[in-house]
Scaffold this active site. Structure first.
Site, short mmCIF file in Angstrom:
data_model
loop_
_atom_site.label_atom_id
_atom_site.label_comp_id
_atom_site.label_asym_id
_atom_site.label_seq_id
_atom_site.Cartn_x
_atom_site.Cartn_y
_atom_site.Cartn_z
N ILE A 154 1.25 -4.40 2.02
CA ILE A 154 2.46 -5.01 2.61
C ILE A 154 3.60 -4.00 2.64
CG2 ILE A 154 4.20 -6.84 2.33
CD1 ILE A 154 1.91 -8.63 1.21
N ALA A 203 6.05 -4.80 -4.97
CA ALA A 203 5.13 -4.48 -6.07
C ALA A 203 4.48 -5.76 -6.58
CB ALA A 203 5.91 -3.80 -7.19
N PRO A 204 3.28 -5.64 -7.16
CA PRO A 204 2.71 -6.84 -7.81
C PRO A 204 3.49 -7.10 -9.10
CG PRO A 204 1.31 -4.93 -8.18
CD PRO A 204 2.42 -4.46 -7.27
N ASP A 256 12.75 -14.53 -0.82
CA ASP A 256 11.76 -15.56 -0.46
C ASP A 256 11.09 -16.09 -1.72
OD1 ASP A 256 10.20 -17.05 1.48
OD2 ASP A 256 8.51 -15.80 0.88
N GLU A 261 9.31 -20.12 -10.19
CA GLU A 261 9.33 -21.07 -9.06
C GLU A 261 8.18 -22.07 -9.09
OE1 GLU A 261 8.99 -18.09 -5.87
OE2 GLU A 261 7.01 -18.89 -5.44
N HIS A 293 9.49 -19.32 -0.40
CA HIS A 293 8.18 -18.63 -0.46
C HIS A 293 7.34 -18.94 0.78
CE1 HIS A 293 5.29 -16.72 -3.58
NE2 HIS A 293 5.03 -16.29 -2.37
C1 COI Z 1 0.45 -14.55 -2.08
O1 COI Z 1 -0.49 -14.59 -1.26
O2 COI Z 1 0.38 -13.85 -3.09
C2 COI Z 1 1.66 -15.33 -1.82
O3 COI Z 1 2.68 -15.00 -2.35
C3 COI Z 1 1.55 -16.55 -0.98
C4 COI Z 1 1.17 -17.74 -1.82
C5 COI Z 1 2.37 -18.46 -2.35
C6 COI Z 1 0.34 -18.73 -1.08
#
Ligand code: COI
Length: 327
Positions: A154, A203-204, A256, A261, A293
């Site tokens: 991404i 970043a993750p 987002d 959350e 999100h």
């Molecule tokens: C992900 O794919 O990691 C997302 O952040 C989307 C998810 C909330 C369905």
């Protein structure tokens, strides 16, 4: 095989589930709620569960393991919500999904532009017919330095899309990507933080990246910096962010995602008392754009999420090579 599907959405997932269950001869049981300790028993008799982003902690995994669940598939790319260590200990397989990075990358570009061009304020003022130019002057993105933290699929896609605006791009990531180097300059985090007019997070979320944006980093940023987060809420210390906006160090924010959350998105809280003060505070600022999100949320992404979630469970169950398997 049998999959228990949590957070099932009839309005957009139904046809995709029907098609792929039929194709792979998989039986699914659908449930619209989040998984919880109280409803684990509903999945008894199934081999796998399919979930979205929720709190899949050690206690939950133990319960699912107890009733015979062997595989967990999250219909998301991120899997920070699952206790992988515990799953491993219990001998359960955990899988994620893939979907084209364009959905989140395109949305990020939109959020960056919205923040640069003060769109929240412009739209808010339009509603009350204030067509003055007061406070509406934007920042020219082409003249900005944009810092991208995280250059996975991404982040890389965002960088490529940004390059057409002519802005200078800095990047910071655990791994260097040679294609990214054609468009951006890799720098250490400190340099990126100090020199970027716009910072976008890709970043993750893990132990190393939790609160990667905190008070100390915000203090080192350029005045009126723009911060964009379409990745994970936990990357930013929310209190530090609010302080930075209140002190006017931060110029604009587009989020987002927000810390903690889980349970908030995707419910309809119309006319309810929202017990989430940070969100209420952030929503009150004229220079903060917040979306629930939805960066990923396109027809193509949903199709891939459903298909790949069923496929991941199927591959686990049949002991086949599985690109989605994390543990
Ligand atoms: C992900 O794919 O990691 C997302 O952040 C989307 C998810 C909330 C369905």
């Amino acid at each position: 095989m049998k999959i228990f599907v949590y957070n099932y959405r009839e309005e957009d997932e139904k046809n995709f589930f029907a098609d792929y269950c039929n194709e792979l001869d998989v039986e699914c049981i659908f449930y619209s709620g989040y998984p919880s300790l109280e409803n684990v028993h509903l999945a008894k008799g199934c081999d796998a569960i399919s979930i979205i982003v929720c709190d899949m902690n050690a206690a939950m995994l133990e319960k699912f393991h107890e009733i015979g669940i062997k595989y967990i598939s999250t219909r998301s790319i991120g899997y920070d919500h699952i206790d992988l260590q515990k799953a491993k200990e219990l001998g359960m397989n955990v899988c994620n999904v893939t979907y084209p990075e364009n959905s989140v990358a395109n949305y990020t570009i939109m959020m960056i532009l919205m923040a640069c061009r003060k769109i929240k304020h412009i739209i808010d003022r339009n509603i009350v017919q204030d067509f003055s130019l007061d406070g509406k002057m934007g920042k020219e993105i082409s003249k900005c330095t944009v810092g991208i933290i995280g250059t996975g699929k991404i982040g890389k896609s965002v960088i490529k899309k940004l390059s057409v605006f002519g802005c200078k791009i800095l990047a910071n990531s655990e791994y260097v990507d040679s294609e990214v180097q054609e468009y951006a300059t890799y720098v250490d985090l400190e340099t990126l933080i100090k020199n970027s007019d716009i910072i976008s997070l890709h970043a993750p979320l893990n132990e190393d990246t939790y609160h990667i944006i905190d008070e100390e980093k915000i203090n080192k940023m350029k005045d009126e910096v723009i911060i964009v987060n379409t990745a994970r809420g936990g990357l930013i210390d929310t209190n530090a962010l609010i302080n930075g906006i209140e002190s006017e160090k931060i110029g604009s924010v587009a989020l987002d995602v927000i810390e903690d959350e889980h349970g908030l998105y995707y419910h309809n809280f119309t006319s309810k008392i929202l017990k989430y003060r940070a969100l209420s505070i952030l929503k009150s600022f004229p220079n903060v754009v917040i979306t629930p999100h939805t960066a990923y949320y396109t027809d193509e992404a949903v199709m891939n999420m459903v298909r790949n979630s069923i496929k991941a469970c199927y591959l686990c169950h049949h002991g086949m090579k599985n690109e989605f398997k994390i543990v």
